[in-house]
Design a protein around this motif. Structure first.
Motif, PDB file in Angstrom:
ATOM      1  N   MET A   1       0.829  -1.202   0.000  1.00  0.00           N
ATOM      2  CA  MET A   1       0.000   0.000   0.000  1.00  0.00           C
ATOM      3  C   MET A   1       0.875   1.268   0.000  1.00  0.00           C
ATOM      4  N   ALA A   2       0.511   2.156  -0.869  1.00  0.00           N
ATOM      5  CA  ALA A   2       1.245   3.428  -0.891  1.00  0.00           C
ATOM      6  C   ALA A   2       0.312   4.551  -0.464  1.00  0.00           C
ATOM      7  N   LYS A   3       0.919   5.617   0.004  1.00  0.00           N
ATOM      8  CA  LYS A   3       0.116   6.811   0.281  1.00  0.00           C
ATOM      9  C   LYS A   3       0.320   7.766  -0.893  1.00  0.00           C
ATOM     10  N   ILE A   4      -0.796   8.073  -1.527  1.00  0.00           N
ATOM     11  CA  ILE A   4      -0.729   8.898  -2.747  1.00  0.00           C
ATOM     12  C   ILE A   4      -1.492  10.194  -2.495  1.00  0.00           C
ATOM     13  N   CYS A   5      -0.892  11.278  -2.917  1.00  0.00           N
ATOM     14  CA  CYS A   5      -1.523  12.583  -2.672  1.00  0.00           C
ATOM     15  C   CYS A   5      -1.913  13.233  -4.011  1.00  0.00           C
ATOM     16  N   TYR A   6      -3.214  13.303  -4.260  1.00  0.00           N
ATOM     17  CA  TYR A   6      -3.691  14.014  -5.456  1.00  0.00           C
ATOM     18  C   TYR A   6      -3.700  15.512  -5.171  1.00  0.00           C
ATOM     19  N   ILE A   7      -3.225  16.283  -6.113  1.00  0.00           N
ATOM     20  CA  ILE A   7      -3.231  17.741  -5.925  1.00  0.00           C
ATOM     21  C   ILE A   7      -4.007  18.375  -7.085  1.00  0.00           C
ATOM     22  N   CYS A   8      -5.067  19.079  -6.741  1.00  0.00           N
ATOM     23  CA  CYS A   8      -5.917  19.663  -7.785  1.00  0.00           C
ATOM     24  C   CYS A   8      -6.048  21.170  -7.573  1.00  0.00           C
ATOM     25  N   GLU A   9      -6.337  21.834  -8.666  1.00  0.00           N
ATOM     26  CA  GLU A   9      -6.572  23.284  -8.574  1.00  0.00           C
ATOM     27  C   GLU A   9      -8.032  23.534  -8.958  1.00  0.00           C
ATOM     28  N   GLY A  10      -8.833  23.828  -7.969  1.00  0.00           N
ATOM     29  CA  GLY A  10     -10.248  24.161  -8.222  1.00  0.00           C
ATOM     30  C   GLY A  10     -11.054  23.070  -8.884  1.00  0.00           C
ATOM     31  N   ALA A  29     -10.831   2.704  -8.034  1.00  0.00           N
ATOM     32  CA  ALA A  29     -10.163   1.543  -8.640  1.00  0.00           C
ATOM     33  C   ALA A  29      -8.854   1.173  -7.937  1.00  0.00           C
ATOM     34  N   ASN A  30      -8.414   1.998  -7.002  1.00  0.00           N
ATOM     35  CA  ASN A  30      -7.133   1.728  -6.334  1.00  0.00           C
ATOM     36  C   ASN A  30      -7.326   1.566  -4.824  1.00  0.00           C
ATOM     37  N   LYS A  31      -8.169   0.607  -4.487  1.00  0.00           N
ATOM     38  CA  LYS A  31      -8.508   0.383  -3.073  1.00  0.00           C
ATOM     39  C   LYS A  31      -7.283  -0.039  -2.251  1.00  0.00           C
ATOM     40  N   GLU A  32      -6.268  -0.549  -2.937  1.00  0.00           N
ATOM     41  CA  GLU A  32      -5.074  -1.012  -2.211  1.00  0.00           C
ATOM     42  C   GLU A  32      -4.207   0.150  -1.721  1.00  0.00           C
ATOM     43  N   LYS A  50     -18.940  17.676  -3.828  1.00  0.00           N
ATOM     44  CA  LYS A  50     -19.943  17.255  -4.808  1.00  0.00           C
ATOM     45  C   LYS A  50     -19.886  15.745  -5.074  1.00  0.00           C
ATOM     46  N   TYR A  51     -18.940  15.063  -4.476  1.00  0.00           N
ATOM     47  CA  TYR A  51     -18.788  13.626  -4.748  1.00  0.00           C
ATOM     48  C   TYR A  51     -18.889  12.827  -3.449  1.00  0.00           C
ATOM     49  N   GLU A  52     -19.262  11.577  -3.588  1.00  0.00           N
ATOM     50  CA  GLU A  52     -19.233  10.685  -2.431  1.00  0.00           C
ATOM     51  C   GLU A  52     -17.777  10.256  -2.258  1.00  0.00           C
ATOM     52  N   ILE A  53     -17.192  10.617  -1.126  1.00  0.00           N
ATOM     53  CA  ILE A  53     -15.752  10.384  -0.967  1.00  0.00           C
ATOM     54  C   ILE A  53     -15.484   8.913  -0.621  1.00  0.00           C
ATOM     55  N   PRO A  54     -14.668   8.229  -1.427  1.00  0.00           N
ATOM     56  CA  PRO A  54     -14.376   6.816  -1.152  1.00  0.00           C
ATOM     57  C   PRO A  54     -13.633   6.625   0.189  1.00  0.00           C
ATOM     58  N   ASP A  55     -13.753   5.411   0.746  1.00  0.00           N
ATOM     59  CA  ASP A  55     -13.173   5.124   2.071  1.00  0.00           C
ATOM     60  C   ASP A  55     -11.652   5.238   2.101  1.00  0.00           C
ATOM     61  N   ASN A  56     -11.021   5.014   0.967  1.00  0.00           N
ATOM     62  CA  ASN A  56      -9.555   5.047   0.976  1.00  0.00           C
ATOM     63  C   ASN A  56      -8.970   6.470   0.911  1.00  0.00           C
ATOM     64  N   VAL A  57      -9.847   7.469   0.970  1.00  0.00           N
ATOM     65  CA  VAL A  57      -9.354   8.859   1.070  1.00  0.00           C
ATOM     66  C   VAL A  57      -9.196   9.164   2.555  1.00  0.00           C
ATOM     67  N   ILE A  58      -7.961   9.411   2.993  1.00  0.00           N
ATOM     68  CA  ILE A  58      -7.768   9.604   4.433  1.00  0.00           C
ATOM     69  C   ILE A  58      -7.814  11.073   4.853  1.00  0.00           C
ATOM     70  N   GLU A  59      -7.648  11.949   3.912  1.00  0.00           N
ATOM     71  CA  GLU A  59      -7.752  13.364   4.285  1.00  0.00           C
ATOM     72  C   GLU A  59      -7.986  14.242   3.057  1.00  0.00           C
ATOM     73  N   ILE A  60      -8.808  15.261   3.244  1.00  0.00           N
ATOM     74  CA  ILE A  60      -8.953  16.289   2.193  1.00  0.00           C
ATOM     75  C   ILE A  60      -8.446  17.590   2.804  1.00  0.00           C
ATOM     76  N   ARG A  61      -7.456  18.165   2.162  1.00  0.00           N
ATOM     77  CA  ARG A  61      -6.875  19.388   2.711  1.00  0.00           C
ATOM     78  C   ARG A  61      -7.049  20.527   1.693  1.00  0.00           C
ATOM     79  N   ASN A  62      -7.547  21.659   2.167  1.00  0.00           N
ATOM     80  CA  ASN A  62      -7.737  22.800   1.257  1.00  0.00           C
ATOM     81  C   ASN A  62      -6.608  23.804   1.417  1.00  0.00           C
ATOM     82  N   ILE A  63      -6.178  24.342   0.315  1.00  0.00           N
ATOM     83  CA  ILE A  63      -5.188  25.424   0.374  1.00  0.00           C
ATOM     84  C   ILE A  63      -5.798  26.636  -0.316  1.00  0.00           C
ATOM     85  N   VAL A  64      -5.932  27.706   0.441  1.00  0.00           N
ATOM     86  CA  VAL A  64      -6.553  28.910  -0.121  1.00  0.00           C
ATOM     87  C   VAL A  64      -5.459  29.825  -0.677  1.00  0.00           C
TER      88      VAL A  64
END
Lengths: 478, 187
Positions: A1-10, A29-32, A50-64
C-alpha cells in the motif's frame, strides 16, 4: 500500500466535471492505496463537496490562494540582515520567468520557506525583496508603470512563497492533475518529502491561462507577457521535478515536449469509460428527435452557439427537443443568459435544462449528442455518449477529431464542426436528422471505437502500473 | 448628419484600405506557421469589429488546433463584450446608446439568419421608442429594413425621414440616396 496525494486546482471534490470524475474513478479503482486530496481553492466558500468520498481517502486538505497574513514589523525589518546577497541574486534570477532556471527557483523557495524569514508577506515586504525588485525593474521593465509592476511581482511571489510554506501531507507519491500551482506544489512537496511525482495533464495549463490573460481587459498589455511567462515557468518546474509526465493524447504530449518536458518521461494514457456499463443501456424508443448535451452550463462549453445552431435547425427538424444535462449552478449569470437566449429565440417548448441528472436515463432515448466547447482535452462525456451508441456533432477541439474521425478501420462516429459556427452546426444537425440510417451507423461505430481504444480498464491498469513503478509496490511489501 | 454620412463614406475608404491589408492577413492565415498565425491573431487590433470577426472566422477553418482555439476564444470575447454593453444599456433604460450597440451587434458579422432577424427586430423596437430620432438613428432604421430585404419600405422611410427638397437637398443625403438606388439595382 502506498500513500498517494492528489493535488488539484479548483476541481475535485468541489467541481463536477471530467477531471473530477477521472479522479473519482481512480480512487475507487485503487482500493489497495490510501489517498490524500489537496485542493487549491480561491476561498473557503468554494469547498462544497460534490462527490461521495471513497473510504480510501484519508484526508482532504484545502489550500486557499491569496491568504491574508498577519505581519510583524520586527520580522520584516530583521529580514534586512537575514536575506543576504546570495538570496537576493537568486530572487532576481527567479524574477525573469522567461529565462527562469527551475533549480534556482527551487533552491530559493526552499530557503525562503524556512521559518526564520517569517510568512510570505513579511518576506515580500522586506527591504532586500524591495531592493531586488527595484533593481530588476530598472534593468528590464523601466518602460512599464512601476505601480502595477510592483503589485504583479508581489502577488506572484506571495503565491509561490505561500505554497512553498504549506504543510503538505507526507506521501510516497504526489500526483498533481495539472501543472500551474498544483504542479508546482506537487513538485515542491515531492522534493521536500522525498516522494515521487507523477503529473497528469488533461488540458495544457499555461495555454489555457495564456488565453485568459490575453483576453483579460484588466491586465495592461505590457504585463500580459509577465503573467504568460510565469505560467509557462510553473509548467517547466513541474516537468523538471516530475518522475512521470502523463497526458491523454499524442498532440498534447507533443505540446508538453515543446514546453520543456523531457520526452523520456512522457506517456500517453487516454481516458476510458466502462463500456459494459454504458454499452448495456437498453434503448427506449421515444417519439420525436432527441438531441442531448452532457455539460456544465459554463462559457467554455459555448452553450449559446449550441442554442443558436439549434434554433436555425429547429424549423427543419419536426419533433426535435434539446436536453442540456448537467449542473447549472457553477456560473449562474451565464445560465441566466442562456435561459434568456432560449426565451428570446422562442424555444422554451423545445429546450430543457435538466440540471445534474443520471445521464444513463437520457442515453436510453437520445438520438444525437452535441459538444460545442471552445476548449477540451479528451472529454469523458464524449466517450460515455459514444459507448452508449449515440453519435456526436463536436467542435474541433482537444482530441475530439481523433476520437470521432481518426479510427479509419472503424469509420466515423460523428461530425466535426468549427467552434462558434452555429450555421454549420445547424446544417449538420439537419443532415443527420434527415439521414437516420447514417445516424445509427455512426452510433454503432462509436461503440466499437470506445471498446477498442477507450476502455476504462486500460487506463486504470496503466495507473496501477505507474504507481507500482514509482514505488507503490515496494512500500506495500514493506 | 454630415458627420454620420462622412463617417460612412470614410468607413468605405477605410474598408478598402483594410481589404488590401486583409489580403496579407489572409496570406498569413493561409501560409504562415501556426506560431505566426497565432501571433498575428493575438496582435490583431482593428477598430472595426466586422473586419476583426471576418479574420477570426477565417482562422476558425485553420488546420492547427491552437489557431482555431484562439480564434474561437476571440470571437466569443467580442460577443461577450457586445452582450455586456447591451445589458448595461438595457438596465439603464437609455435607448439611444442601446440602439447604437444593438445596431453595431447586428452589423458585426457575428449574427446570422433567424438569430440576426431577432436582433434586427429588437433594434427596430428600441429605435421605435426614441421619440426624436437623430439623422443617424433614422439611417439605422432605413438600413435595418434593407437588411431585412424590405427594400420598398426602406426606400419609403428614407424619403419620409428626408423628404426631397429640390436644389436645397442636403448633399450628403442626396449622395446616400443615389448610393441606395445604385446598390439595390445591382443586387
Amino acid at each position: 500500500m502506498a500513500k498517494i496525494c492528489y493535488i488539484c486546482e479548483g476541481s475535485y471534490p468541489y467541481v463536477v466535471g471530467g477531471v473530477s470524475s477521472w479522479i473519482q474513478e481512480l480512487l475507487l479503482a485503487n482500493k489497495e492505496h490510501q489517498f490524500y486530496i489537496v485542493c487549491i481553492i480561491p476561498d473557503e466558500k468554494f469547498a462544497q463537496i460534490k462527490y461521495e468520498i471513497p473510504d480510501n481517502v484519508i484526508e482532504i486538505r484545502n489550500i486557499v490562494l491569496n491568504k491574508k497574513y498577519r505581519i510583524s514589523p520586527l520580522k520584516i525589518l530583521s529580514n534586512k540582515d537575514k536575506i543576504g546577497k546570495e538570496v537576493m541574486d537568486r530572487i532576481r534570477k527567479a524574477m525573469d520567468f522567461h529565462k527562469e532556471d527551475s533549480k534556482n527557483t527551487f533552491q530559493l523557495l526552499e530557503e525562503l520557506s524556512k521559518k526564520k524569514y517569517g510568512n510570505p508577506m513579511e518576506i515580500t515586504m522586506s527591504i532586500p525583496f524591495w531592493k531586488t525588485l527595484i533593481s530588476y525593474y530598472m534593468e528590464n521593465n523601466r518602460n512599464m508603470g512601476f505601480n502595477i509592476f510592483y503589485w504583479t511581482y508581489r502577488n506572484i511571489f506571495l503565491n509561490l512563497l505561500s505554497l512553498a510554506q504549506e504543510d503538505m501531507p507526507v506521501a510516497d507519491i504526489y500526483h498533481p492533475v495539472s501543472t500551474g500551482y498544483a504542479g508546482y506544489l506537487g513538485a515542491f512537496a515531492g522534493n521536500k518529502n522525498s516522494g515521487k511525482v507523477v503529473l497528469t495533464e488533461h488540458g495544457i495549463y499555461p495555454r489555457e491561462r495564456e488565453e485568459e490573460v490575453l483576453g483579460a481587459n484588466w491586465i495592461e498589455k505590457s504585463f500580459k507577457s509577465i503573467w504568460i511567462d510565469f505560467f509557462y515557468a510553473l509548467s517547466k518546474i513541474t516537468y523538471d521535478y516530475s518522475d512521470q509526465i502523463v497526458t491523454l493524447f499524442e498532440r498534447n504530449r507533443e505540446i508538453q515536449i515543446e514546453g520543456g518536458a523531457p520526452r523520456e518521461k512522457t506517456l500517453v494514457v487516454p481516458n476510458g469509460v466502462d463500456t459494459l456499463y454504458y454499452g448495456s443501456i437498453e434503448k427506449e424508443k421515444k417519439e420525436g428527435f432527441h438531441i442531448g448535451s452532457v455539460l456544465r452550463i459554463v462559457p467554455i462549453k459555448d452553450v449559446k452557439t449550441m442554442l443558436r445552431g439549434y434554433k436555425l435547425a429547429l424549423s427543419r427538424m419536426r419533433g426535435a427537443h434539446l436536453y442540456l444535462i448537467g449542473p447549472i449552478e457553477e456560473d449562474s449569470k451565464y445560465y441566466k443568459e442562456c435561459l434568456q437566449l432560449v426565451k428570446d429565440l422562442k424555444m422554451e417548448e423545445y429546450v430543457t435544462f435538466t440540471g445534474r441528472k443520471d445521464v444513463k436515463e437520457y442515453y436510453k432515448f437520445l438520438d444525437l449528442l452535441l459538444l460545442t466547447s471552445i476548449s477540451e482535452g479528451q472529454p469523458l462525456s464524449l466517450l460515455e455518449g459514444l459507448a452508449s451508441g449515440i453519435p456526436f456533432i463536436s467542435t474541433d477541439v482537444g482530441d475530439c477529431r481523433e476520437v470521432l474521425l481518426g479510427k479509419k478501420e472503424i469509420g466515423d462516429a460523428g461530425v466535426i464542426i468549427s467552434p462558434t459556427d452555429y450555421r454549420e452546426l445547424a446544417e449538420v444537425m439537419v443532415n443527420l436528422y434527415q439521414d437516420r440510417k447514417k445516424l445509427v451507423k455512426m452510433g454503432e461505430r462509436g461503440k466499437e471505437i470506445v471498446k477498442k481504444y477507450y476502455e476504462k480498464k486500460y487506463y486504470v491498469d496503466e495507473y496501477k502500473k505507474i504507481y507500482q513503478n514509482l514505488g507503490g509496490e515496494k512500500k506495500w511489501q514493506e | 448628419m454630415k458627420t454620420y454620412i462622412a463617417d460612412r463614406m470614410r468607413d468605405k475608404r477605410v474598408d478598402a484600405a483594410f481589404e488590401l491589408g486583409l489580403l496579407s492577413a489572409f496570406d498569413i492565415l493561409n501560409l504562415g506557421t501556426p506560431k505566426e498565425k497565432k501571433d498575428f491573431l493575438v496582435d490583431l487590433d482593428i477598430d472595426r469589429t466586422p473586419l476583426k470577426v471576418e479574420v477570426f472566422k477565417r482562422a476558425l477553418k485553420d488546420k492547427d488546433l491552437e489557431v482555431i482555439h484562439y480564434a474561437a476564444t476571440s470571437i466569443n470575447k467580442i460577443e461577450e463584450n457586445f452582450q455586456k454593453d447591451i445589458r448595461k444599456f438595457e438596465r439603464s433604460g437609455d435607448f439611444q446608446p442601446l440602439a447604437k450597440e444593438l445596431y453595431d451587434y447586428c452589423q458585426s458579422g457575428l449574427l446570422k439568419d433567424e438569430v440576426l432577424s431577432f436582433y434586427l427586430d429588437k433594434t427596430l423596437g428600441v429605435l421605435g421608442r426614441i421619440k426624436e430620432k437623430t439623422p443617424e438613428e433614422k439611417i439605422m432604421v432605413v438600413e435595418i429594413y434593407r437588411e431585412k430585404k424590405e427594400i420598398r419600405k426602406s426606400w419609403e422611410l428614407l424619403n419620409e425621414f428626408f423628404p426631397e427638397k429640390g436644389e436645397k437637398e442636403d448633399k450628403d443625403i442626396l449622395e446616400y440616396k443615389k448610393a441606395f438606388v445604385f446598390e439595390e439595382s445591382i443586387k
